[in-house]
Design a protein around this motif. Structure first.
Motif, PDB file in Angstrom:
ATOM      1  N   LEU A   1       0.841  -1.183   0.000  1.00 18.00           N
ATOM      2  CA  LEU A   1       0.000   0.000   0.000  1.00 18.00           C
ATOM      3  C   LEU A   1       0.884   1.244   0.000  1.00 18.00           C
ATOM      4  O   LEU A   1       1.798   1.366   0.827  1.00 18.00           O
ATOM      5  N   LEU A   2       0.623   2.154  -0.931  1.00 15.40           N
ATOM      6  CA  LEU A   2       1.404   3.388  -1.052  1.00 15.40           C
ATOM      7  C   LEU A   2       0.554   4.569  -0.630  1.00 15.40           C
ATOM      8  O   LEU A   2      -0.518   4.815  -1.182  1.00 15.40           O
ATOM      9  N   VAL A   3       1.013   5.310   0.377  1.00 20.58           N
ATOM     10  CA  VAL A   3       0.301   6.497   0.859  1.00 20.58           C
ATOM     11  C   VAL A   3       1.308   7.640   1.066  1.00 20.58           C
ATOM     12  O   VAL A   3       2.298   7.465   1.727  1.00 20.58           O
ATOM     13  N   ASP A   4       1.171   8.725   0.429  1.00 23.09           N
ATOM     14  CA  ASP A   4       0.124   9.226  -0.433  1.00 23.09           C
ATOM     15  C   ASP A   4       0.492   8.943  -1.892  1.00 23.09           C
ATOM     16  O   ASP A   4       1.644   9.088  -2.270  1.00 23.09           O
ATOM     17  N   ALA A   5      -0.513   8.608  -2.712  1.00 23.42           N
ATOM     18  CA  ALA A   5      -0.266   8.269  -4.108  1.00 23.42           C
ATOM     19  C   ALA A   5      -0.609   9.403  -5.065  1.00 23.42           C
ATOM     20  O   ALA A   5      -0.678   9.180  -6.260  1.00 23.42           O
ATOM     21  N   GLY A   6      -0.808  10.621  -4.515  1.00 19.73           N
ATOM     22  CA  GLY A   6      -1.015  11.739  -5.428  1.00 19.73           C
ATOM     23  C   GLY A   6      -2.002  12.793  -5.003  1.00 19.73           C
ATOM     24  O   GLY A   6      -2.301  13.712  -5.772  1.00 19.73           O
ATOM     25  N   ALA A   7      -2.499  12.742  -3.779  1.00 16.50           N
ATOM     26  CA  ALA A   7      -3.466  13.757  -3.347  1.00 16.50           C
ATOM     27  C   ALA A   7      -2.800  15.088  -3.019  1.00 16.50           C
ATOM     28  O   ALA A   7      -3.409  16.146  -3.167  1.00 16.50           O
ATOM     29  N   ASN A   8      -1.533  15.054  -2.578  1.00 16.27           N
ATOM     30  CA  ASN A   8      -0.852  16.259  -2.109  1.00 16.27           C
ATOM     31  C   ASN A   8       0.545  16.365  -2.702  1.00 16.27           C
ATOM     32  O   ASN A   8       1.347  15.452  -2.558  1.00 16.27           O
ATOM     33  N   VAL A   9       0.834  17.474  -3.337  1.00 17.42           N
ATOM     34  CA  VAL A   9       2.159  17.680  -3.915  1.00 17.42           C
ATOM     35  C   VAL A   9       3.176  18.025  -2.834  1.00 17.42           C
ATOM     36  O   VAL A   9       4.275  17.476  -2.789  1.00 17.42           O
TER      37      VAL A   9
ATOM     38  N   PRO B   1       0.362  -4.098  10.557  1.00 14.06           N
ATOM     39  CA  PRO B   1       1.030  -3.840   9.273  1.00 14.06           C
ATOM     40  C   PRO B   1       2.419  -3.225   9.449  1.00 14.06           C
ATOM     41  O   PRO B   1       2.633  -2.354  10.296  1.00 14.06           O
ATOM     42  N   ARG B   2       3.344  -3.689   8.632  1.00 14.65           N
ATOM     43  CA  ARG B   2       4.720  -3.190   8.651  1.00 14.65           C
ATOM     44  C   ARG B   2       4.793  -1.892   7.850  1.00 14.65           C
ATOM     45  O   ARG B   2       4.503  -1.876   6.665  1.00 14.65           O
ATOM     46  N   VAL B   3       5.217  -0.828   8.516  1.00  9.35           N
ATOM     47  CA  VAL B   3       5.213   0.513   7.922  1.00  9.35           C
ATOM     48  C   VAL B   3       6.629   0.923   7.542  1.00  9.35           C
ATOM     49  O   VAL B   3       7.564   0.765   8.330  1.00  9.35           O
ATOM     50  N   GLY B   4       6.775   1.465   6.340  1.00 13.88           N
ATOM     51  CA  GLY B   4       8.054   2.006   5.898  1.00 13.88           C
ATOM     52  C   GLY B   4       7.897   3.447   5.458  1.00 13.88           C
ATOM     53  O   GLY B   4       6.807   3.879   5.086  1.00 13.88           O
ATOM     54  N   LEU B   5       8.986   4.200   5.500  1.00 14.33           N
ATOM     55  CA  LEU B   5       9.010   5.588   5.053  1.00 14.33           C
ATOM     56  C   LEU B   5       9.908   5.673   3.829  1.00 14.33           C
ATOM     57  O   LEU B   5      11.104   5.350   3.914  1.00 14.33           O
TER      58      LEU B   5
ATOM     59  N   ASP C   1       4.208  -3.709   4.444  1.00 15.41           N
ATOM     60  CA  ASP C   1       2.793  -3.743   4.065  1.00 15.41           C
ATOM     61  C   ASP C   1       2.353  -2.402   3.486  1.00 15.41           C
ATOM     62  O   ASP C   1       1.468  -2.354   2.641  1.00 15.41           O
ATOM     63  N   LEU C   2       2.957  -1.330   3.982  1.00 15.38           N
ATOM     64  CA  LEU C   2       2.654  -0.013   3.431  1.00 15.38           C
ATOM     65  C   LEU C   2       3.876   0.880   3.525  1.00 15.38           C
ATOM     66  O   LEU C   2       4.707   0.717   4.421  1.00 15.38           O
ATOM     67  N   ILE C   3       3.954   1.805   2.571  1.00 15.24           N
ATOM     68  CA  ILE C   3       5.062   2.756   2.532  1.00 15.24           C
ATOM     69  C   ILE C   3       4.487   4.157   2.411  1.00 15.24           C
ATOM     70  O   ILE C   3       3.623   4.409   1.560  1.00 15.24           O
TER      71      ILE C   3
END
Length: 348
Positions: free
Chosen positions: A136-144, A171-175, A218-220
């Motif tokens: 899961l990729l957050v954010d995928a384009g809502a905010n520049v 969930p395993r979180v990455g930055l 699980d998400l980045i």
């Protein structure tokens, strides 16, 4: 369960949206409010011989184009997107699905529904394939442009979505960063790393680009500019690989034969990379459920987007996000003066 579907927003027009709505009604017993120009929608209803009472046309005079400015669209109250958004606000629908202009979707839901308490900007959660499961990729384009505090909120909301909707405990979180070490990245990334380590999230540190497809996270989390470039690059890369295989397979009889043997494997790989399998990207942080389907969505993608919207409603996702946000605000320290939070409508 009633879902408002912006049937006019996709690249292919209303037909795949209506076909997807019919599938969702039959398979998941979802009542779909199909929003758009009644004359156009009725033509497709007749052509497809649709008599299912769970599909209902709601008229809208106007249509948001992909090229329209988001801030300009919020002044047009009779677009299919505006009408669908209003149906949710008025309690006539439980969720919204649109394959149209992303910026317009964000702007309309922000203005109509507002954000959850403490949220500065909502985020889009998109799926990228990996060797183990989708990442899961957050954010995928809502905010520049994003601040560290906002990226931490993205990570938290993505974690709730992964846990409750995707059924991935803890969930395993990455930055997303240019190195695994905590001292890597720009000032925003460094501060986000520090904040994430103060939270209850299962933060496993910085993630480089290659980690996205390994399945080790699980998400980045990242800002929307980087996330959208990454998402489009991944889509382009997948398309390139499949086209390159086809080109090479035509160069000789041996390669053609080898290509035929690879067809079953290629089909499985394509299924893992196709957006129609997961339906769409949830817009997390607004006070309601909105699913952004891909602009090129086919009937299967619309069906899955409607399914995901219904699951989010049944799981009370908005209430769960609200609870976790309150917990998060107690855990992290305020941002430094050089990195204050901001709120603004999307530019495109």
């Amino acid at each position: 369960m009633r879902i408002a579907l912006d049937a006019m927003g996709g690249d292919a027009g209303p037909r795949p949206a209506i076909e997807g709505a019919l599938l969702a009604a039959k398979l998941y017993n979802i009542h779909v409010l199909v929003v758009g120009k009644e004359r156009h929608l009725q033509k497709y209803f007749s052509a497809l011989n649709i008599t299912d009472p769970r599909l209902e046309i709601v008229h809208a005079d106007d249509v948001v184009k992909m090229t329209d400015s988001p801030t300009e669209t919020i002044r047009r109250k009779q677009t299919s997107l505006a009408v669908a958004t209003r149906l949710v606000k008025e309690g006539k629908a439980d969720a919204l699905v649109s394959a149209g202009n992303t910026g317009a979707l964000i702007a309309n839901t922000l203005l109509s529904w507002r954000t959850l308490p403490g949220i500065k900007k909502p985020c889009l959660a998109a799926f990228l394939p990996s060797l183990k499961a989708h990442t899961l990729l957050v954010d995928a384009g809502a905010n520049v442009d994003c601040k560290a505090h906002q990226i931490v909120q993205f990570a938290m909301m993505g974690s709730v979505y992964a846990r409750d909707v995707l059924k991935r405990p803890n969930p395993r979180v990455g930055l997303l960063c240019n190195g695994h070490e905590d001292n890597k990245g720009n000032e925003v990334t460094k501060e986000a790393n520090k904040m994430l380590r103060q939270t209850h999230l299962n933060f496993e540190g910085n993630a480089e680009g290659g980690d996205i497809f390994s399945g080790d996270f699980d998400l980045i989390a990242c800002d929307g500019f980087v996330g959208n470039v990454l998402l489009k690059t991944a889509e382009g890369c997948a398309a390139f690989v499949f086209k390159a295989i086809k080109q090479e397979a035509k160069k000789s009889i041996f390669q053609t034969f080898a290509g035929l043997l690879m067809i079953p494997t290629a089909k499985k790989l394509k299924k893992r990379t196709d957006y129609d399998e997961y339906g769409g990207a949830p817009l997390l942080g607004v006070n309601g459920i909105a699913i952004k389907a891909h602009g090129r969505s086919n009937k299967k993608a619309y069906m899955n987007a409607l399914r995901v919207a219904s699951e989010c409603h049944e799981l009370n996702l908005v209430d769960r996000l609200r609870e976790e946000l309150a917990r998060l605000e107690e855990e992290i320290e305020p941002e430094s003066p050089h990195n204050p939070p901001t709120t603004s409508l999307p530019e495109n």
